[in-house]
Design an enzyme around this catalytic site. Structure first.
Site, PDB file in Angstrom:
ATOM      1  N   PRO A 100       0.832  -1.204   0.000  1.00 36.42           N
ATOM      2  CA  PRO A 100       0.000   0.000   0.000  1.00 36.42           C
ATOM      3  C   PRO A 100       0.869   1.258   0.000  1.00 36.42           C
ATOM      4  O   PRO A 100       1.805   1.368   0.788  1.00 36.42           O
ATOM      5  CB  PRO A 100      -0.794  -0.130   1.304  1.00 36.42           C
ATOM      6  CG  PRO A 100      -0.782  -1.586   1.619  1.00 36.42           C
ATOM      7  CD  PRO A 100       0.543  -2.078   1.136  1.00 36.42           C
ATOM      8  N   GLU A 101       0.578   2.175  -0.917  1.00 34.29           N
ATOM      9  CA  GLU A 101       1.309   3.436  -0.990  1.00 34.29           C
ATOM     10  C   GLU A 101       0.414   4.537  -0.433  1.00 34.29           C
ATOM     11  O   GLU A 101      -0.666   4.271   0.096  1.00 34.29           O
ATOM     12  CB  GLU A 101       1.748   3.684  -2.430  1.00 34.29           C
ATOM     13  CG  GLU A 101       2.630   2.553  -2.966  1.00 34.29           C
ATOM     14  CD  GLU A 101       3.081   2.751  -4.400  1.00 34.29           C
ATOM     15  OE1 GLU A 101       3.178   3.913  -4.855  1.00 34.29           O
ATOM     16  OE2 GLU A 101       3.344   1.738  -5.082  1.00 34.29           O
TER      17      GLU A 101
END
Length: 281
Positions: free
Chosen positions: A2-3
């Site tokens: 996840p960014e």
């Protein structure tokens, strides 16, 4: 992993689902998820704490509690699931259960077990070591062009790994670095200190633009990412480079290529994004 857009979307979901809820109990099923304090004290300290607010810094989620800040990093595949009943079946890879006084429950799941949680003093999350090392958030009010240009000139390394290290600007991961470099027509292996003033301006705008659009779309779902509401992101339909190997570049029609840069799979257009040989001052 996840960014920033995915973590921001999770934050928004958790804000709707758990803000105002009071923790009755915490069960830690995999102790290594808890960085500090040790898991028994972690669980005990959270009893009776109300979640007042959800914040984010870079890729870190921050639960603002009555007397503490709880910092959470999802790492590769961590995710939160909200359950209307604490009696719902416990799924495989569930590692932490936060049961609320209304018998609803928040669960942390992590296939890879890389995610971490840490409890710190109230309003001291910005002093946590992982957060202290972060660069500015990728919004114009905090991420300023001139310091970005100045800092790029200090580095001889390739632009992609430099953007991934979170110090010049935070929140970029593999997906959004590839997209920002495609948008600004910069080769991922171009040495940072050889970028022209115009190129750094284009890259700066591309970083802000790509991340803002990804946040608006709820992030990118490539494999397992779902937000706290159980929804997939939608930005994958807008990707121009990442994951588009062999597909025609939307600017010039040249097939997108995939190479390794700093051990990371990297997607780019070999025609639009060429390494430029320049002398540095």
């Amino acid at each position: 992993m996840p960014e920033l857009p995915e973590v921001e979307t999770v934050r928004k979901g958790l804000e709707k689902l758990v803000t105002g809820k009071t923790i009755a109990s915490v069960e830690v099923l995999w102790g290594r998820i808890i960085e500090q304090p040790e898991k028994e004290l972690f669980s005990l300290s959270l009893q009776g704490q109300t979640i007042e607010k959800m914040e984010r810094r870079g890729k870190f989620l921050i639960f603002k509690l009555t007397d503490f800040d709880m910092v959470s990093h999802l790492r590769m595949e961590g995710k939160y699931e909200f359950h209307e009943s604490k009696n719902d079946p416990v799924m495989k890879h569930t590692h932490v259960r936060f049961t609320f006084t209304d018998d609803t429950e928040l669960r942390y799941l992590d296939v890879r077990k890389f995610g971490r949680m840490v409890l710190v003093e109230k309003d001291k999350s910005n002093e946590y070591k992982g957060i202290l090392a972060l660069g500015p958030e990728p919004i114009p009010e905090m991420f300023l062009l001139q310091p970005f240009q100045t800092n790029l000139k200090k580095h001889h390394k390739a632009i992609k790994p430099l953007l991934l290290d979170q110090k010049l600007v935070t929140g970029l991961g593999n997906i959004y670095v590839d997209e920002a470099l495609w948008e600004s027509k910069i080769h991922p292996e171009q040495p940072a200190n050889t970028l022209t003033k115009k190129e750094t301006e284009l890259l700066y705008q591309a970083i802000i633009d790509v991340l803002a659009r990804a946040v608006e779309a709820g992030g990118t779902t490539i494999r397992s990412y779902l937000n706290a509401l159980g929804e997939a992101g939608k930005f994958q339909i807008s990707l121009h480079a990442y994951g588009q190997t062999g597909e025609p570049c939307l600017r010039c029609g040249t097939p997108i290529q995939k190479i390794k840069v700093a051990q990371r799979g990297t997607h780019f257009c070999p025609n639009c994004q060429r390494v430029k040989v320049r002398k540095t001052k």
